[in-house]
Design a protein around this motif. Structure first.
Motif, PDB file in Angstrom:
ATOM      1  N   MET A  76     -40.385  20.689  24.722  1.00 29.39           N
ATOM      2  CA  MET A  76     -39.045  20.269  24.316  1.00 29.39           C
ATOM      3  C   MET A  76     -38.326  21.361  23.534  1.00 29.39           C
ATOM      4  N   LEU A  77     -39.088  22.244  22.885  1.00 33.50           N
ATOM      5  CA  LEU A  77     -38.456  23.371  22.197  1.00 33.50           C
ATOM      6  C   LEU A  77     -37.804  24.328  23.180  1.00 33.50           C
ATOM      7  N   ASN A  78     -38.098  24.161  24.472  1.00 31.50           N
ATOM      8  CA  ASN A  78     -37.487  24.989  25.494  1.00 31.50           C
ATOM      9  C   ASN A  78     -36.037  24.586  25.766  1.00 31.50           C
ATOM     10  N   VAL A  79     -35.663  23.374  25.362  1.00 31.20           N
ATOM     11  CA  VAL A  79     -34.317  22.872  25.640  1.00 31.20           C
ATOM     12  C   VAL A  79     -33.229  23.737  24.986  1.00 31.20           C
ATOM     13  N   PRO A  80     -33.358  24.146  23.697  1.00 32.02           N
ATOM     14  CA  PRO A  80     -32.307  24.994  23.118  1.00 32.02           C
ATOM     15  C   PRO A  80     -32.095  26.315  23.858  1.00 32.02           C
ATOM     16  N   PHE A  81     -33.120  26.810  24.576  1.00 28.26           N
ATOM     17  CA  PHE A  81     -32.937  28.047  25.336  1.00 28.26           C
ATOM     18  C   PHE A  81     -31.836  27.873  26.379  1.00 28.26           C
ATOM     19  N   ALA A  82     -31.804  26.711  27.021  1.00 30.30           N
ATOM     20  CA  ALA A  82     -30.757  26.439  28.005  1.00 30.30           C
ATOM     21  C   ALA A  82     -29.405  26.221  27.333  1.00 30.30           C
TER      22      ALA A  82
END
Length: 221
Positions: A76-82
């Motif tokens: 879920m920490l990958n979401v801010p990358f988008a």
């Protein structure tokens, strides 16, 4: 007041402040701002409910797939990358955050989570085989390189004409396309770089903390 090159939200806020300063209403009277602005306010209120609900459902689905809260949080920490790419795309196109753009950010949620699932699943598979964890992270990320890049290019190139369009009706579809194009590209690049590094060091830190915890006392017969 000039509406040229203005978004509806900032224009209405300025109009409200000027009207409130210049107009004194008698008792029992009120001013209601309707039309497209009212529709936008209703849509944004729904999005404030839909976005957290989407994140919660996504987290539950990830937990059912991996069975680990630790892995779910890292994915879920990958979401801010988008989100970074989507925000930069709006800034580069000089576009405000609108309902259409918010819908594009919701679409990015699935793309970002998919990238994280691909990378983390590959790393876990190699680690469970008994490979060195560092080598598992590097090789697992390399295994998913083509899949992540192909998914990002498919989404971004497919919506690129809509993102560059200035034809009639583009004011609705263009914000979604700009957000998705910018967000998918940033999610792909950052997923392949930041997520493996974060996953490696977070797992190492978790192992060190577990080793420092006192061993449970043996139970008496």
């Amino acid at each position: 007041m000039n509406v040229r090159d203005r978004d509806m939200g900032s224009f209405v806020r300025e109009a409200r402040s000027r009207v409130a300063a210049a107009v004194t209403l008698p008792a029992g009277y009120e001013i209601t701002w309707g039309g497209e602005f009212e529709n936008q306010e209703r849509a944004m209120a729904r999005l404030r409910l839909v976005i957290p609900l989407s994140l919660l459902i996504t987290f539950l689905l990830l937990f059912s797939a991996f069975g680990s809260i630790w892995d779910c949080v890292l994915i879920m920490l990958n979401v801010p990358f988008a989100l970074i790419g989507g925000v930069l795309g709006l800034a580069a196109a000089h576009m405000p955050l609108s309902v259409s753009a918010a819908v594009g950010f919701i679409a990015l949620l699935g793309q970002a989570v998919l990238n994280g699932v691909l990378v983390v699943a590959s790393i876990r598979t190699r680690a469970e085989r008994g490979e060195n964890f560092y080598e598992a992270v590097v090789a697992g990320t390399r295994d998913r390189l083509r899949a992540v890049l192909m998914t990002a290019l498919l989404a971004s190139l497919g919506l690129l004409p809509a993102a560059l369009s200035h034809a009639i009706g583009s004011e609705t579809q263009r914000p979604i396309a700009v957000v998705v194009v910018g967000g998918t590209l940033s999610a792909a690049v950052l997923t392949l770089v930041i997520l493996p590094v974060t996953y490696y060091w977070a797992t190492r830190l978790k192992e060190r903390l577990l080793r420092r915890l006192p061993a449970p006392a043996p139970s008496l017969p």
